[in-house]
Scaffold this motif. Sequence first.
Motif, PDB file in Angstrom:
ATOM      1  N   MET A 178     -29.130  10.250  63.294  1.00  0.00           N
ATOM      2  CA  MET A 178     -29.584  11.630  63.700  1.00  0.00           C
ATOM      3  C   MET A 178     -30.876  11.273  64.185  1.00  0.00           C
ATOM      4  N   SER A 179     -31.844  10.328  63.531  1.00  0.00           N
ATOM      5  CA  SER A 179     -33.058  10.032  63.937  1.00  0.00           C
ATOM      6  C   SER A 179     -33.031   9.540  65.469  1.00  0.00           C
ATOM      7  N   ASP A 180     -32.167   8.786  65.707  1.00  0.00           N
ATOM      8  CA  ASP A 180     -31.767   8.100  67.098  1.00  0.00           C
ATOM      9  C   ASP A 180     -31.526   9.134  68.179  1.00  0.00           C
ATOM     10  N   LEU A 181     -30.448   9.888  67.908  1.00  0.00           N
ATOM     11  CA  LEU A 181     -30.311  11.102  68.551  1.00  0.00           C
ATOM     12  C   LEU A 181     -31.531  11.849  68.920  1.00  0.00           C
ATOM     13  N   THR A 182     -32.445  12.189  68.029  1.00  0.00           N
ATOM     14  CA  THR A 182     -33.465  13.135  68.237  1.00  0.00           C
ATOM     15  C   THR A 182     -34.575  12.372  68.819  1.00  0.00           C
ATOM     16  N   LYS A 183     -34.852  10.976  68.717  1.00  0.00           N
ATOM     17  CA  LYS A 183     -35.661  10.169  69.622  1.00  0.00           C
ATOM     18  C   LYS A 183     -35.188  10.276  71.169  1.00  0.00           C
ATOM     19  N   ARG A 184     -33.608  10.233  71.422  1.00  0.00           N
ATOM     20  CA  ARG A 184     -33.442  10.230  72.907  1.00  0.00           C
ATOM     21  C   ARG A 184     -33.657  11.561  73.414  1.00  0.00           C
ATOM     22  N   ILE A 185     -33.513  12.536  72.772  1.00  0.00           N
ATOM     23  CA  ILE A 185     -33.836  13.996  73.184  1.00  0.00           C
ATOM     24  C   ILE A 185     -35.347  13.941  73.499  1.00  0.00           C
ATOM     25  N   ILE A 186     -36.126  13.611  72.563  1.00  0.00           N
ATOM     26  CA  ILE A 186     -37.653  13.473  72.735  1.00  0.00           C
ATOM     27  C   ILE A 186     -38.018  12.932  74.019  1.00  0.00           C
ATOM     28  N   PHE A 187     -37.396  11.787  74.109  1.00  0.00           N
ATOM     29  CA  PHE A 187     -37.905  10.981  75.491  1.00  0.00           C
ATOM     30  C   PHE A 187     -37.545  11.722  76.555  1.00  0.00           C
ATOM     31  N   MET A 188     -36.369  12.571  76.815  1.00  0.00           N
ATOM     32  CA  MET A 188     -36.000  13.451  78.022  1.00  0.00           C
ATOM     33  C   MET A 188     -37.040  14.719  78.057  1.00  0.00           C
ATOM     34  N   VAL A 189     -37.422  15.010  77.101  1.00  0.00           N
ATOM     35  CA  VAL A 189     -38.276  16.365  77.265  1.00  0.00           C
ATOM     36  C   VAL A 189     -40.052  16.229  76.991  1.00  0.00           C
ATOM     37  N   GLU A 190     -40.348  15.009  76.711  1.00  0.00           N
ATOM     38  CA  GLU A 190     -41.663  15.051  76.400  1.00  0.00           C
ATOM     39  C   GLU A 190     -42.761  15.125  77.668  1.00  0.00           C
ATOM     40  N   GLU A 191     -42.128  14.687  78.656  1.00  0.00           N
ATOM     41  CA  GLU A 191     -43.156  14.895  80.021  1.00  0.00           C
ATOM     42  C   GLU A 191     -42.879  16.236  80.592  1.00  0.00           C
ATOM     43  N   ILE A 192     -41.863  17.134  79.969  1.00  0.00           N
ATOM     44  CA  ILE A 192     -41.590  18.312  80.725  1.00  0.00           C
ATOM     45  C   ILE A 192     -42.226  19.537  79.817  1.00  0.00           C
ATOM     46  N   LEU A 193     -42.170  19.560  78.428  1.00  0.00           N
ATOM     47  CA  LEU A 193     -42.390  20.607  77.672  1.00  0.00           C
ATOM     48  C   LEU A 193     -44.117  20.380  77.458  1.00  0.00           C
ATOM     49  N   GLU A 194     -44.625  21.524  77.479  1.00  0.00           N
ATOM     50  CA  GLU A 194     -46.210  21.248  77.461  1.00  0.00           C
ATOM     51  C   GLU A 194     -46.923  21.817  76.179  1.00  0.00           C
ATOM     52  N   GLN A 195     -45.689  22.649  75.313  1.00  0.00           N
ATOM     53  CA  GLN A 195     -46.286  23.245  74.092  1.00  0.00           C
ATOM     54  C   GLN A 195     -45.383  22.870  73.083  1.00  0.00           C
ATOM     55  N   ASP A 196     -45.743  22.485  71.987  1.00  0.00           N
ATOM     56  CA  ASP A 196     -44.937  22.394  70.750  1.00  0.00           C
ATOM     57  C   ASP A 196     -44.472  23.724  70.158  1.00  0.00           C
ATOM     58  N   LEU A 197     -43.833  23.580  69.029  1.00  0.00           N
ATOM     59  CA  LEU A 197     -43.137  24.753  68.381  1.00  0.00           C
ATOM     60  C   LEU A 197     -44.220  25.848  68.098  1.00  0.00           C
ATOM     61  N   VAL A 198     -44.006  27.025  68.266  1.00  0.00           N
ATOM     62  CA  VAL A 198     -44.946  28.344  67.950  1.00  0.00           C
ATOM     63  C   VAL A 198     -44.214  28.677  66.655  1.00  0.00           C
ATOM     64  N   LEU A 199     -42.978  28.943  66.502  1.00  0.00           N
ATOM     65  CA  LEU A 199     -42.374  29.091  65.089  1.00  0.00           C
ATOM     66  C   LEU A 199     -41.819  28.197  64.274  1.00  0.00           C
ATOM     67  N   GLN A 200     -41.526  28.467  62.998  1.00  0.00           N
ATOM     68  CA  GLN A 200     -41.127  27.182  62.330  1.00  0.00           C
ATOM     69  C   GLN A 200     -39.800  27.934  61.621  1.00  0.00           C
ATOM     70  N   TYR A 201     -38.827  26.825  61.726  1.00  0.00           N
ATOM     71  CA  TYR A 201     -37.484  26.927  61.465  1.00  0.00           C
ATOM     72  C   TYR A 201     -37.050  26.258  60.081  1.00  0.00           C
ATOM     73  N   TYR A 202     -37.523  25.232  60.022  1.00  0.00           N
ATOM     74  CA  TYR A 202     -37.323  24.279  58.634  1.00  0.00           C
ATOM     75  C   TYR A 202     -38.628  23.979  58.026  1.00  0.00           C
ATOM     76  N   ALA A 203     -38.340  23.859  56.752  1.00  0.00           N
ATOM     77  CA  ALA A 203     -39.576  23.645  55.762  1.00  0.00           C
ATOM     78  C   ALA A 203     -38.819  22.664  54.849  1.00  0.00           C
ATOM     79  N   VAL A 204     -37.711  22.059  54.855  1.00  0.00           N
ATOM     80  CA  VAL A 204     -37.208  21.224  53.839  1.00  0.00           C
ATOM     81  C   VAL A 204     -37.571  19.929  53.706  1.00  0.00           C
TER      82      VAL A 204
END
Length: 633
Positions: free
Chosen positions: A205-231
């Motif tokens: 799952m960590s590898d999948l997350t890294k692949r998605i981050i690689f695709m969006v990190e140059e496009i998304l200018e702002q991090d999360l505003v809300l919190q969905y998980y605190a686990v």
Amino acid sequence: MVKLNRFIQFNDETIDANMLLLYEKLGRALAEAPYLNMTERKLFEFEPISGNVSLSVFWRHRTESITHAGRLSDVYLLTVGFWKHFSVKQWLDFRKTYSSHPLRKFAEELLLMLEEFRLMDVVVKQRPGTAQAFSVRRKLMLQFHYDLLKSNFQKGFLADALINHLYITLHEGILSDLQVDWHLPIEHIQRIAIFASDAHSTSEMSDLTKRIIFMVEEILEQDLVLQYYAVGDSVSDKTAAFHYHDGMEDAEKGEEGIKETIEEIFRTWHRETEDESGVHLEYEIEHGRSGKSEGGEAAEGNDNAQIDQIGKGSSTGDENQKRQQMVEERKDDNKEYDRKKAGVKFGKENANVVYIEELVEVQSDEKNRYKLQQWREQQKPFVRSFVEEIKKRIEMKEDSRRTGLMKGRLSSNLLTMAVDERPRPFYRKNSPAKNLDAVFGLLVDGSASMMDKLDETKEAVLLFHDVLRQLSVRHEISSYYEDAEQATKDVQPNVFGLMHTFEDVQKDDGMTILSFETNEDNRDGFAIRWMADRLVKRMEKHKFLLVFSDGEPSAFGYDRNGILDTREAVMEVEKKGISVIHLFLSTDNPTDDQRNLFSMMFGNKSAASDSVEDFSDQTLRILRKLLSIVINQ
């Protein structure tokens, strides 16, 4: 203490104590961890240091069945899924990788969302009976993310909107028509997310997350505003590594390194907490593990250890006498000398409580003497009639006889011997009882909110004392309160003001009762366990514990948890054969919310008075009912 009406209704809500205890027992059973505590917070999460697992408030304000199923799904995920199948090492490595990344929160919560998706299937495969709760969870959470998707997109919260989109993709597939015009390679991102169905570990799952981050990190200018998980918030390097008491630097071999699962983290913290409690660490002496003792006959520390020997030195002179005199002076001048440590024996919420038991100082002034005489004159007819009624019922019970027995005294009616196939012509008289086989403990709320009804409370307590004294029934009366000014996170001083003890037998303590004064906060669960600890040592058959209070418990760090702790205390005490009865003392009629609260804490054994003048009447009604139980059994 009476709770103030808060402006925000949500802040005034409390979870049903009985249900929370049910989830706690279920969680303990599933995790095989009897030390787990269940609480409720904004998001479901772990708190290893305090031993808590927390349900989410997301499930509030829904139908009863949905709320129950949603909370069950939280319990299953926390105590089965994340508990054993979430890799702590992989999580910490991932957090370290993205610790300074501009999309750090997005990365962490995306991984937790993917892990939730994987672990739901893991739990269902292990325990098929959980499928229904997860079905409800998916339905509600999908609706939640559908509602947020368009809202977040319109506000420009693109990272949040992408989280919402990917949640829907995971649970409904990439063909969902979401009507959102993304400026991202969304189809490619969705196809990567779909691979989560084939993932079998946190690493994948960590590898999948890294692949998605690689695709969006140059496009998304702002991090999360809300919190969905605190686990994963509390699973840090500090909590995951084996920890030591303050001042320790060296570790024993085999205890170093990061724990593999959340289960191991919790067990480590629980074991260390247990090791640092008990008489053998009363003075907080720093303990070591790296060194070896020279002696081979050292005894292991015991939480329940008692001092059973006192050694005397060989010195001569009057030093011992002087020391004893100093001790006595200190005892008189400093109440801390008499303090006892509650520890976990009196409930996990009261682990840092220290308490003293002191006799209420008698204020034998003219005002109190006049009140005592006046109140007893007013109560005299009621006390006399009540005592006579109880004594007559005892006599009737003694005079009644049991007939139709196989042995005993021969009855004058011998017709049964000729008519019945198996005649029973014998009878026996009940053995006369000298005293009622019962004992009572009365706890009186000593918090500041009792001030406006103090005289009426004293009248009710005096009536209780006079009735039981005339019936020769052993009883103990004590006020209880917490010193709010001295209370800290580490120490919460509590005081029990003894007005009448079991050893006083029929002693008249009317003047002591009138000398009782109000103080500050109240810690009900602790006080109930304290009185029960005294009652359980009594030999009487029937044991009753009465609580006179004017609202919910309130003390340092005891706000919402106090309700649950009180309910848990009542249940523990009832299991020991002690009946707990609550009388709500108030100047006004109790509201529906208050009645529900008392029912939550004390079950169906809670009574309320309509006015302050009714306190004494309610006390007599309670005594009549309880003594009737004693007589009839």
